[in-house]
Design a protein around this motif. Structure first.
Motif, mmCIF file in Angstrom:
data_model
loop_
_atom_site.group_PDB
_atom_site.id
_atom_site.type_symbol
_atom_site.label_atom_id
_atom_site.label_comp_id
_atom_site.label_asym_id
_atom_site.label_seq_id
_atom_site.Cartn_x
_atom_site.Cartn_y
_atom_site.Cartn_z
ATOM 1 N N UNK A 1 0.829 -1.204 0.000
ATOM 2 C CA UNK A 1 0.000 0.000 0.000
ATOM 3 C C UNK A 1 0.868 1.260 0.000
ATOM 4 N N UNK A 2 1.937 1.253 0.760
ATOM 5 C CA UNK A 2 2.838 2.411 0.798
ATOM 6 C C UNK A 2 3.501 2.621 -0.556
ATOM 7 N N UNK A 3 3.899 1.528 -1.184
ATOM 8 C CA UNK A 3 4.534 1.636 -2.497
ATOM 9 C C UNK A 3 3.560 2.175 -3.541
ATOM 10 N N UNK A 4 2.328 1.698 -3.517
ATOM 11 C CA UNK A 4 1.312 2.168 -4.460
ATOM 12 C C UNK A 4 1.010 3.652 -4.235
ATOM 13 N N UNK A 5 0.934 4.056 -2.988
ATOM 14 C CA UNK A 5 0.684 5.459 -2.662
ATOM 15 C C UNK A 5 1.821 6.339 -3.166
ATOM 16 N N UNK B 1 3.427 10.040 -9.769
ATOM 17 C CA UNK B 1 2.735 10.254 -11.044
ATOM 18 C C UNK B 1 2.042 11.599 -11.090
ATOM 19 N N UNK B 2 1.461 12.021 -9.971
ATOM 20 C CA UNK B 2 0.804 13.324 -9.912
ATOM 21 C C UNK B 2 1.788 14.457 -10.122
ATOM 22 N N UNK B 3 2.965 14.338 -9.550
ATOM 23 C CA UNK B 3 3.988 15.371 -9.725
ATOM 24 C C UNK B 3 4.446 15.444 -11.180
ATOM 25 N N UNK B 4 4.552 14.286 -11.823
ATOM 26 C CA UNK B 4 4.934 14.280 -13.236
ATOM 27 C C UNK B 4 3.876 14.967 -14.092
#
Length: 80
Positions: free
Chosen positions: A7-11, A17-20
């Motif tokens: 879950x931490x990795x997915x978050x 991705x949002x920053x990109x």
């Protein structure tokens, strides 16, 4: 423990991705703003066509980057 790590990795991947995306949107906003100013200052239709052609090529290049990024990260919550 494994579920928490997953879950931490997915978050983290989602945040990254949002920053990109923000970076790409800001870059394209700058391109479109510059194109608008140059279109307003263009002396003739030939110059405007050249600007629009360059703008279209930049938009296509950005779309390719977006498609490649989402090939690696599939869209979530897609409704088909």
């Amino acid at each position: 423990m494994l579920a928490i790590t997953a879950a931490a990795r997915e978050s983290y991947a989602y945040l990254k991705g949002g920053k990109e995306l923000i970076k790409q949107y800001r870059y394209m906003r700058g391109i479109f703003s510059d194109a608008r100013a140059k279109l307003d200052a263009a002396p003739d239709a030939e110059g405007q066509r050249d600007i629009l052609r360059a703008l279209g090529e930049a938009a296509l290049a950005e779309h390719v980057e977006w498609a490649l990024m989402h090939r690696e990260r599939p869209l979530e919550n897609a409704r088909f």
